[in-house]
Structures are given as C-alpha cells and as structure tokens.
Design a protein around this motif. Structure first.
Motif, mmCIF file in Angstrom:
data_model
loop_
_atom_site.group_PDB
_atom_site.id
_atom_site.type_symbol
_atom_site.label_atom_id
_atom_site.label_comp_id
_atom_site.label_asym_id
_atom_site.label_seq_id
_atom_site.Cartn_x
_atom_site.Cartn_y
_atom_site.Cartn_z
ATOM 1 N N LEU A 52 13.381 -2.243 9.854
ATOM 2 C CA LEU A 52 11.881 -1.219 9.382
ATOM 3 C C LEU A 52 11.634 -0.849 10.438
ATOM 4 N N SER A 53 12.632 -0.999 12.264
ATOM 5 C CA SER A 53 12.106 -0.097 12.810
ATOM 6 C C SER A 53 11.401 0.816 12.665
ATOM 7 N N SER A 54 10.554 1.001 13.355
ATOM 8 C CA SER A 54 9.411 1.868 13.608
ATOM 9 C C SER A 54 9.059 2.516 11.778
ATOM 10 N N ALA A 55 9.471 2.119 11.574
ATOM 11 C CA ALA A 55 8.796 2.079 10.277
ATOM 12 C C ALA A 55 6.827 2.105 10.031
ATOM 13 N N ASP A 56 6.697 3.187 9.076
ATOM 14 C CA ASP A 56 5.187 3.410 9.113
ATOM 15 C C ASP A 56 4.945 2.606 7.949
ATOM 16 N N LEU A 57 4.383 1.461 7.669
ATOM 17 C CA LEU A 57 3.987 0.307 6.824
ATOM 18 C C LEU A 57 2.334 0.537 6.402
ATOM 19 N N THR A 58 2.028 1.100 7.409
ATOM 20 C CA THR A 58 0.237 1.146 7.123
ATOM 21 C C THR A 58 -0.558 0.998 5.514
ATOM 22 N N ASP A 59 -1.418 0.176 5.229
ATOM 23 C CA ASP A 59 -1.582 0.249 3.612
ATOM 24 C C ASP A 59 -0.767 -0.331 2.474
ATOM 25 N N ALA A 60 0.413 -1.101 2.983
ATOM 26 C CA ALA A 60 1.674 -0.556 2.041
ATOM 27 C C ALA A 60 1.461 -2.155 0.981
ATOM 28 N N VAL A 61 1.646 -2.066 -0.034
ATOM 29 C CA VAL A 61 0.853 -2.729 -1.034
ATOM 30 C C VAL A 61 1.852 -4.141 -1.050
ATOM 31 N N GLY A 62 1.917 -5.316 -1.820
ATOM 32 C CA GLY A 62 2.706 -6.147 -2.324
ATOM 33 C C GLY A 62 3.295 -7.028 -1.250
ATOM 34 N N LEU A 63 3.388 -7.019 0.667
ATOM 35 C CA LEU A 63 3.975 -7.021 1.160
ATOM 36 C C LEU A 63 4.143 -8.675 1.969
ATOM 37 N N GLN A 64 5.334 -9.353 1.795
ATOM 38 C CA GLN A 64 5.163 -10.736 2.296
ATOM 39 C C GLN A 64 6.059 -11.140 3.604
ATOM 40 N N VAL A 65 4.694 -11.885 4.253
ATOM 41 C CA VAL A 65 5.403 -12.708 5.740
ATOM 42 C C VAL A 65 7.084 -12.582 5.732
ATOM 43 N N GLU A 66 6.065 -13.212 4.826
ATOM 44 C CA GLU A 66 8.184 -14.024 4.238
ATOM 45 C C GLU A 66 9.499 -13.085 4.438
ATOM 46 N N SER A 67 9.302 -12.143 3.430
ATOM 47 C CA SER A 67 10.122 -10.639 3.480
ATOM 48 C C SER A 67 10.348 -9.803 4.275
ATOM 49 N N VAL A 68 8.825 -10.165 5.408
ATOM 50 C CA VAL A 68 9.160 -9.204 6.333
ATOM 51 C C VAL A 68 10.311 -9.825 7.205
ATOM 52 N N LEU A 69 10.203 -11.487 7.916
ATOM 53 C CA LEU A 69 10.704 -11.807 8.378
ATOM 54 C C LEU A 69 12.362 -11.486 7.616
ATOM 55 N N THR A 70 12.651 -11.588 6.841
ATOM 56 C CA THR A 70 14.180 -11.413 6.754
ATOM 57 C C THR A 70 14.174 -9.999 7.072
#
Length: 309
Positions: A266-284
């Motif tokens: 997800l380097s330099s990806a724009d996830l502004t206002d992404a829906v349903g995104l969880q911190v646990e998923s991002v950390l993987t």
C-alpha cells in the motif's frame, strides 16, 4: 544511377579479372622470373613455365570457386529472407482471419460461441504482440457493453460467464508492451472473480486499469499487479488482496470491509475515506509515510509506530 553502377560493376570486375588472368598465363612466368628464364623454350624453361601456369590456373579456379560460393550464399540468404517475409505475411493474414472470426463470435447470441470468441482473442493476444493493444481494447469494449446481474447498490447476483472470462483474459494479458495504455473498466461488476497470480513473475495484471465504482466483492486477486489502478468507490468487500501491488492506487471511498491485505503493498496508496478498513488488516500490509489513510486509521498509535520504522 547507383543501381546501374551496382549492376555494371560486377561485369567490369569480371572482365578485368579475365584480362589479368590471361596476361598471367601468357607473360606471367617471365614477369615472375625474368632474370633466369631464357627466351627460347628449353626443356628446363618449359618445365618452369608449365609449373607457373599450372599454379595460376589452380589459383584462378580457387578464386572462381570462392566467388561462386559467395554468390550462392548471397542468393540463399536472399531466398531465405523472401521466404521469411512471405511466411510473416501468411502468418499475419492468418492472425487477421482469426481476429475477424473471433470478433464475429463475440456478437453471437449463444454463450458458448461468445466464450469461444473470448478465448480465441486471448490466444491472439499472446501469439501476436502487435495485436495486443487492439485485442485488449475490444475485450474492454465487450465488458462495458455487457452489464451483469450485480445491482447498482452492489448487491451481488450471478455474473455472466462470458463477462467473467473477458475480465480474466484482460488480467492475464502478457506484459510486453513498450508503454502502458489505459483500460476503461469503470463500473465493472465481476464479484467473485478469480484472477490471482501464481508467483511474482506470473501475476494477474491490472496495472493502471480504471476500475472506479467496480464491484469486485469476494474477488480473489491474490498477487495481482494493481499498481496505479483506479478503484475509487469500488466494492472490494471480502476480497482476497494478499500480496497485491497497490502502490499509488486510488482507493478513495473503496469498501474494504473484511478484505484480506496480508503482504499487500500500500505504499503511496490513497485510502482517503476508505470504508471498512481495519487497523489489524493494515498492519499485515506494507505501508509508508506516503500512504494516505482515513483519520481514524492515521491517528492509531500502531499505524504511526509502523510508519516511523
């Protein structure tokens, strides 16, 4: 003028060579050994002259043989080149015939015939690099003209088999074009699609594809290349995005509820206002300081710590 010179020059060279050869046979022995040969042909002098002339004839025969081999080789090369050109023209004609037949099948009312046309175009795309751009555009146009049973609110229904096959064919296109070109697949609805890659060198290719507003709910996109893809407002609920390259992808308002992101870039990806995104998923996933998150995700201490590494 130049072509005339090229045609005449070999004949001039041949005439000059013939004259030199005749002079060597006639006067050569005395030119070569003038101080020792007598003018009268005594037995000794005759032997020397005969030996010299025999040598000249042998050398001349060798030179003629060399020129013969040269011209034979040149003619063979020319023939092979002509055969190669003819074979290429024949091949291009066959590809064109296959292309026309496949496009006709796409317009058929029968599913099996449309599938045959799709797979035929995919084969052409792999066999003929120069036709890849055109085939991809045709397949993309087919997708835009064939809406699926998915509703506008992303309620998933049954996706037509030909639509699914077309999307997979585009994602499996070979990576050999000198420059990328845009593929417009906005609003595409192919929930449950399976276009995963097998390894790092054999990945589904959706780089720079415009999938804004698309429904990819439950899709298996494992290891896919989606670098710089447009996914604004797309539905990726429950999608398998493990190992997917999403660098610089536009993911504003994307629905990532229950999506798997293990190893996703997800380097330099724009996830502004992404829906349903969880911190646990991002950390993987792989993230950096240029990855843009919704405020609730960006302010999480675990995310800050991960970015600061």
């Amino acid at each position: 003028m130049r072509s005339y010179v090229k045609r005449v020059l070999p004949w001039i060279a041949a005439a000059a060579g013939t004259i030199v050869f005749a002079l060597l046979i006639w006067k050569g022995p005395w030119w070569a050994d003038q101080g020792h040969l007598e003018k009268d042909l005594s037995p000794g002098t005759g032997a020397v002259v005969t030996g010299f002339r025999t040598s000249v004839v042998a050398v001349g025969a060798g030179v003629i043989a060399c020129f013969g081999l040269y011209y034979t080789d040149r003619n063979l090369r020319h023939t092979r080149e002509k055969d190669r050109e003819q074979a290429e023209l024949t091949r291009e004609g066959q590809v064109t015939e296959r292309y026309v037949a496949a496009v006709k099948l796409l317009a058929s009312d029968h599913l099996t015939e449309r599938l045959g046309g799709i797979y035929a175009l995919e084969r052409i795309m792999h066999d003929s690099p120069k036709d890849q751009f055109t085939v991809t555009k045709v397949l993309a146009a087919f997708l835009r003209q064939h809406p699926t049973a998915c509703a506008d609110d992303h309620t998933c229904g049954v996706v037509d088999e030909d639509v699914m096959a077309t999307f997979v064919a585009i994602a499996r296109r070979p990576r050999r074009l000198d420059v990328d070109f845009s593929i417009n697949l906005r609003g595409l609805k192919v929930c449950g699609a399976e276009v995963y890659g097998y390894d790092e060198t054999n990945r589904a290719d959706l780089e720079s594809v415009d999938l804004d507003g698309a429904c990819l709910k439950g899709a298996d996109l494992e290891l896919a290349n989606m670098c710089s893809a447009g996914l604004q407002g797309a539905n990726l609920e429950g999608a398998i995005l493990d190992g997917v390259d999403l660098r610089m992808a536009r993911l504003q308002r994307v629905n990532l509820e229950s999506a798997k992101l293990a190893g996703a870039n997800l380097s330099s990806a724009d996830l502004t206002d992404a829906v349903g995104l969880q911190v646990e998923s991002v950390l993987t996933a792989y993230i950096n300081s240029h990855t843009q998150f919704p405020p609730a995700i960006a302010e999480d201490e675990r995310i800050k710590k991960r970015i600061s590494r």
